[in-house]
Design an enzyme around this catalytic site. Structure first.
Site, PDB file in Angstrom:
ATOM      1  N   GLN A 259      40.702  50.515  25.272  1.00 36.00           N
ATOM      2  CA  GLN A 259      40.637  50.439  23.811  1.00 36.00           C
ATOM      3  C   GLN A 259      39.248  50.044  23.339  1.00 36.00           C
ATOM      4  O   GLN A 259      38.752  50.534  22.326  1.00 36.00           O
ATOM      5  CB  GLN A 259      41.666  49.431  23.286  1.00 36.00           C
ATOM      6  N   HIS A 262      36.697  52.767  22.522  1.00 37.96           N
ATOM      7  CA  HIS A 262      36.874  53.638  21.362  1.00 37.96           C
ATOM      8  C   HIS A 262      35.714  53.487  20.375  1.00 37.96           C
ATOM      9  O   HIS A 262      35.210  54.474  19.837  1.00 37.96           O
ATOM     10  CB  HIS A 262      38.188  53.316  20.637  1.00 37.96           C
ATOM     11  N   GLU A 326      48.423  47.565  16.916  1.00 35.62           N
ATOM     12  CA  GLU A 326      48.630  49.016  16.999  1.00 35.62           C
ATOM     13  C   GLU A 326      49.339  49.354  18.307  1.00 35.62           C
ATOM     14  O   GLU A 326      50.340  50.053  18.332  1.00 35.62           O
ATOM     15  CB  GLU A 326      47.277  49.717  16.923  1.00 35.62           C
ATOM     16  N   HIS A 327      48.788  48.852  19.408  1.00 37.11           N
ATOM     17  CA  HIS A 327      49.394  49.026  20.735  1.00 37.11           C
ATOM     18  C   HIS A 327      49.741  47.647  21.292  1.00 37.11           C
ATOM     19  O   HIS A 327      48.911  46.742  21.247  1.00 37.11           O
ATOM     20  CB  HIS A 327      48.420  49.697  21.701  1.00 37.11           C
ATOM     21  N   ASP A 360      48.628  57.536  24.692  1.00 32.12           N
ATOM     22  CA  ASP A 360      47.517  58.236  24.046  1.00 32.12           C
ATOM     23  C   ASP A 360      47.528  59.722  24.355  1.00 32.12           C
ATOM     24  O   ASP A 360      47.030  60.524  23.558  1.00 32.12           O
ATOM     25  CB  ASP A 360      46.184  57.647  24.519  1.00 32.12           C
ATOM     26  N   HIS A 419      73.170  58.922 -21.926  1.00 33.51           N
ATOM     27  CA  HIS A 419      73.679  58.942 -20.557  1.00 33.51           C
ATOM     28  C   HIS A 419      75.211  58.890 -20.555  1.00 33.51           C
ATOM     29  O   HIS A 419      75.877  59.633 -19.827  1.00 33.51           O
ATOM     30  CB  HIS A 419      73.143  57.728 -19.768  1.00 33.51           C
TER      31      HIS A 419
END
Length: 433
Positions: A259, A262, A326-327, A360, A419
Site C-alpha cells: 500500500q 501507491h 479502506e483495507h 486488488d 391528497h
C-alpha cells in the site's frame, strides 16, 4: 535501528480519533484550486484540457480520443502472459459481481396493493483510471465488468497520458477486453470536469466512478453539486493490519509496503497486542524496502504511517473501527474470531495468506473502496453502483378500498386536502357502482 514506522504504545481511547486523522493538503487551498479547474473546463472545454495536459502532464495534446490504431497496437504490445492473468481476474470479478443481481420480487403489502422494486442501469457512466506513477489497468476490470453486467449503455474512460502523449498498453488492452472503446487521454480534476460538463470531445455522464489523488477526490466531491453522482470519496490508498502471536512479520511487512508504494500520501497502520511482532515487522520493512523500485515513494508514505500497541484483541478491533480502513487485514490464524466485531472497513482480508493484493487483482471482490474514514458510511463499488432502484406499485380497486380510509385520515391530519381528495373521488366512484 530507527523504526520504519513510529510506534504508539497503549494510547487511551480518547486519543484514538486524533491518531486516526489522515494527512491531507490544506482544505481551503485544495478546494480553491479544484474549483478553478472545474470552472475553466466548464467554460473553455477542450481548450482548458489542452492547457492542463501541458501544465500537469507535460505533454501537448490536441486530440484526446484514443485512436483505433492505438487500440490495435496495444493488443500486440501486451504479453500473452499478462493477457492470461487479466482474463483470469476478469472471470473471477464477473462471477462475484454477477452473483449480486437481485431477483425482482413482487410483494402484496395489503389486499390488492402490490409493490416491487426494479434495478435499472445508469445509462451513461464515466470511469476514472489513475495512470500517473502507476497505470492501474486492474481498476478497469473493477469498474468496467460490473458496468457491463448492469447494462450501462454508454461507458467512457478517462486516464492521464504519459509525457509522450500515450496511454499504457495494458490500460488500452483491458478496456477493450471489457468492451470500452471511448477512451480519452485526460487526467486529474480536469478529467472529472470534462465528464461532468462535457466538452467538444468528451461526452458528459450521469455518474463518475474510480479512485484518484486528493485533487480527483475533491473534484468528485464538488461535482455532486452539479447533479452528477459519484461512487464514493476514494482517495489515497490505505491499509490497517491487525496482528497477534500467530502472525507472520514477513507477510505483514510485504502487505504494508504494497500500500505504501501507491503514493506518498498513502498510509499504512499496524495494530497489535505483541510488541515483538511490531519490532520484527519494522525490521522486515527496512529489509524489503531496499528491493522496491518505488522505494522513494514507499519511504515517504511510511513517514505518514504508524503502529499501535494495544492490550487486547477487542481493543485492536475497536481501534480499527475508529480508523475505518479502506483495507483491513486480520493477519492471524484465528481471523474468523474477529469478524463479528468489525463494523467499519472497505474490504476485509482474513488470515495469513489473504494478502490485500489478492483483492486488488484477482480474488473477485472490488478494489474501489472508501478511504479517509468513509468506510464508516460508504460501501465499496459493487453491481449496485451502476444501477438505480425504481419502485413500482399497483393499487387495484380492492386495494384502494383496503388502504383508502387510512390515506384520507393521514392526508387530512397533514392539512393536504388534495391528497385526501385523490382517494375520496375513487372511493366515491366505487361506492356509486
Amino acid at each position: 535501528m530507527k523504526d520504519m514506522i513510529r510506534i504508539i504504545k497503549n494510547p487511551v481511547a480518547k486519543q484514538w480519533n486524533s491518531i486516526c486523522e489522515r494527512v491531507t493538503f490544506s482544505e481551503n487551498s485544495l478546494q480553491e484550486s479544484v474549483t478553478a479547474i472545474l470552472e475553466d473546463v466548464k467554460v473553455n472545454k477542450d481548450n482548458a484540457l489542452v492547457k492542463y495536459a501541458e501544465l500537469f502532464d507535460k505533454v501537448k495534446i490536441t486530440s484526446f480520443k484514443v485512436t483505433e490504431e492505438e487500440l490495435t497496437e496495444a493488443k500486440v504490445l501486451v504479453s500473452n502472459e499478462l493477457k492470461e492473468a487479466i482474463q483470469l481476474a476478469k472471470s473471477n470479478i464477473e462471477v462475484f459481481h454477477s452473483s449480486q443481481k437481485e431477483v425482482e420480487n413482487k410483494i402484496e403489502t395489503a389486499r390488492g396493493v402490490i409493490c416491487w422494486r426494479r434495478s435499472v442501469a445508469i445509462e451513461k457512466v464515466g470511469l476514472y483510471i489513475p495512470g500517473g506513477t502507476a497505470p492501474l489497468f486492474s481498476t478497469i476490470l473493477m469498474l468496467g465488468v460490473p458496468a457491463n453486467i448492469a447494462g450501462c449503455k454508454e461507458i467512457i474512460l478517462c486516464t492521464p497520458p504519459n509525457k509522450e502523449g500515450k496511454v499504457n498498453p495494458a490500460i488500452l488492452y483491458t478496456a477493450q477486453l471489457v468492451g470500452i472503446t471511448k477512451i480519452f487521454k485526460v487526467g486529474g480534476a480536469q478529467a472529472i470536469g470534462a465528464m461532468t460538463f462535457g466538452t467538444e470531445t468528451i461526452p458528459n455522464v450521469y455518474k463518475i466512478l474510480g479512485p484518484g489523488n486528493q485533487y480527483v477526490t475533491k473534484a468528485k466531491e464538488l461535482i455532486q453539486q452539479q447533479g452528477v453522482s459519484i461512487d464514493m470519496p476514494a482517495g489515497p490508498s490505505e491499509v490497517l493490519v491487525i496482528a497477534d502471536k500467530s502472525s507472520n512479520p514477513t507477510f505483514i511487512a510485504a502487505d504494508l509496503l504494497s500500500q505504501a508504494e501507491h503514493g506518498v500520501d498513502s498510509q499504512v497502520v499496524l495494530v497489535s497486542t505483541e510488541e515483538e511482532v511490531i519490532r520484527l515487522v519494522n525490521k522486515e520493512l527496512e529489509s524489503q524496502l531496499n528491493f522496491l523500485e518505488r522505494k522513494e515513494i514507499a519511504s515517504k508514505a511510511l513517514k505518514n504511517s504508524f503502529s499501535v500497541l494495544l492490550n487486547s484483541k477487542e481493543e485492536c478491533i475497536q481501534f480499527s473501527n475508529t480508523y475505518a480502513p479502506e483495507h483491513l487485514i486480520i493477519a492471524s490464524e484465528n481471523a474468523p474470531d474477529f469478524i463479528n466485531g468489525i463494523t467499519n472497513a472497505g474490504s476485509v482480508f482474513l488470515g495469513n495468506y489473504s494478502c490485500e493484493s489478492a483483492g486488488d487483482y484477482a480474488s473477485g471482490t472490488n478494489h474501489t473502496l472508501p478511504t479517509n474514514g468513509y468506510a464508516k458510511n460508504y460501501s465499496g463499488v459493487s453491481l449496485d453502483s451502476f444501477v438505480k432502484k425504481i419502485t413500482f406499485q399497483e393499487v387495484t380497486r380492492e386495494g384502494i378500498i383496503t388502504i383508502g380510509n387510512a390515506i384520507e385520515i393521514m392526508a387530512e391530519a397533514e392539512g393536504l386536502q388534495a391528497h385526501k381528495n385523490a382517494v375520496t373521488v375513487r372511493l366515491k366512484e366505487i361506492s356509486n357502482v
